[in-house]
Every structure is written in structure tokens, then in C-alpha cells.
Design a protein around this motif. Structure first.
Motif, PDB file in Angstrom:
ATOM      1  N   ALA A   1     -15.188 -38.819 -11.216  1.00  0.00           N
ATOM      2  CA  ALA A   1     -13.806 -39.217 -10.946  1.00  0.00           C
ATOM      3  C   ALA A   1     -12.983 -39.230 -12.219  1.00  0.00           C
ATOM      4  CB  ALA A   1     -13.782 -40.585 -10.269  1.00  0.00           C
TER       5      ALA A   1
ATOM      6  N   TYR B   1      -7.491 -37.572  -6.752  1.00  0.00           N
ATOM      7  CA  TYR B   1      -8.675 -37.377  -5.929  1.00  0.00           C
ATOM      8  C   TYR B   1      -9.137 -38.710  -5.356  1.00  0.00           C
ATOM      9  CZ  TYR B   1      -9.118 -32.659  -7.842  1.00  0.00           C
ATOM     10  OH  TYR B   1      -8.887 -31.356  -8.191  1.00  0.00           O
TER      11      TYR B   1
ATOM     12  N   VAL C   1     -13.973 -37.026  -4.159  1.00  0.00           N
ATOM     13  CA  VAL C   1     -14.835 -36.923  -5.343  1.00  0.00           C
ATOM     14  C   VAL C   1     -16.282 -36.752  -4.905  1.00  0.00           C
ATOM     15  CG1 VAL C   1     -15.724 -38.144  -7.354  1.00  0.00           C
ATOM     16  CG2 VAL C   1     -13.280 -38.223  -6.837  1.00  0.00           C
TER      17      VAL C   1
END
Length: 201
Positions: free
Chosen positions: A6, A13, A18
Motif C-alpha cells: 500500500a 488504492y 491492494v
């Protein structure tokens, strides 16, 4: 592992996405990581890039083709594949260091550059040991090439310039390091110039 991924991907995201990327085929994760590495540079280019201050200079007998269309994303200049050329960027900033990034598609490279503070000109790629101006050329990839000239008060970290010495493409880590380097520079002593050049056969 999720937390590390991440951080590498950056903002935008969700935790679920992720995790999907982490367990997806390697190529999909690699594409996402390369995109994340470019995003920091892209933000600076969009916010600070100065256009119209880079002049492309062909080597003797290079046969440069000119265009008067300077609207983006149209190319500002056209150069032939395997043609030697150099560039000069006029700058209002009195900072001693510069380097140039070349972007074509998803590929990034770096070139050394030299600042002549007395003339307010950045030379790309600088001068050779003989004192003559050096030249660069694109040998394989036609199409749109973006050149980003970055001027700063400090030299680019050696670990990034080593990509040039080893003739290696910049990876995500190098692009992130360049973006972080530029962010840390004094805004009054940094400048960023961009030119889009079309490479043709």
C-alpha cells in the motif's frame, strides 16, 4: 506485506484493491507500481513545468524537421530516429545543478545536464571532456518523447545518476526518489521545464 505494498502504491488504492494486486499476476502489480512511481513526478510537471524555453539543436547535417504547432499534446519539435541533437533551456533560476529526464511510453531515462549561470542556459546533455557540446539520440523508439529538465540548488543523488552511468532505465524507486528530491528543494531555487518531441523514422 499488504501495508508495504500500500505504501509503495501510494494514494488512490483501497485495501481491497491492494490485496487484489498483491495476489494478481506479477505484470499487473508491476504496472501499478510503475504508475505510482510516475505520479509524483507527474504532479510536479503539471503544477510547475515551464514550456517554450527548451530549444532543440540538431548536430551538423542532422536534417531537423521543424513544426510551428506548439499546442500540447502536439510535439514542439520533430527529430529523426538515430539523429544526434542537443537541447538548451533558458532559465530565470540561478541554481548550479540540472539533469534531464526522458519519458517515452512507460520508459524513463536520465541524462546529466550543465548550467551556465552567467548566461542563464541549461545545456542538455552538457559538455564532453574535450569541452565540446555533447549530443543525444533516440535509437529505437519512435513516437512522442517528453523531456523534463530539472534545475536545483543541489545535485541529483548519486544513486539515481548511477542509472545513467549504467545505461539503465529508471524504475519506480528512482522515480520516487527524484520526486522526493525535487519536493525537498527550495521552491525559489528550483525549476522544471518540459518539451514534447516527436521521433520519426
Amino acid at each position: 506485506m499488504l501495508a508495504i505494498t500500500a505504501r509503495c502504491l501510494g494514494d488512490g488504492y483501497s485495501p481491497g484493491r491492494v490485496q487484489e494486486l498483491l495476489f494478481a499476476p506479477v505484470g499487473e502489480l508491476e504496472t501499478a507500481l510503475k504508475s505510482a512511481g510516475q505520479s509524483g513526478l507527474r504532479r510536479f510537471i503539471e503544477a510547475e513545468a515551464r514550456r517554450g524555453q527548451i530549444k532543440l539543436i540538431p548536430a551538423p547535417d542532422a536534417g531537423l524537421l521543424d513544426t510551428d504547432d506548439v499546442e500540447t499534446p502536439q510535439p514542439e519539435d520533430t527529430v529523426k530516429l538515430d539523429q544526434w541533437f542537443r537541447m538548451e533551456a533558458t532559465t530565470p533560476i540561478r541554481s548550479p545543478y540540472a539533469f534531464t529526464l526522458q519519458n517515452a511510453g512507460h520508459r524513463w531515462g536520465v541524462y546529466p545536464s550543465v548550467v551556465d549561470i552567467s548566461r542563464n542556459i541549461i545545456f542538455v546533455p552538457g559538455k564532453k571532456r574535450t569541452g565540446e557540446f555533447g549530443n543525444i539520440r533516440e535509437r529505437t523508439q519512435t513516437g512522442s518523447h517528453r523531456f523534463v529538465v530539472i534545475q536545483a540548488a543541489n545535485p541529483l543523488p548519486q544513486e539515481v545518476m548511477s542509472y545513467f552511468l549504467e545505461r539503465a532505465e529508471l524504475d519506480m524507486a528512482a522515480l520516487r526518489r527524484i520526486a522526493a528530491f525535487y519536493a525537498e528543494e527550495n521552491p525559489k531555487r528550483r525549476a522544471l521545464f518540459v518539451a514534447d518531441i516527436d521521433v520519426i523514422k
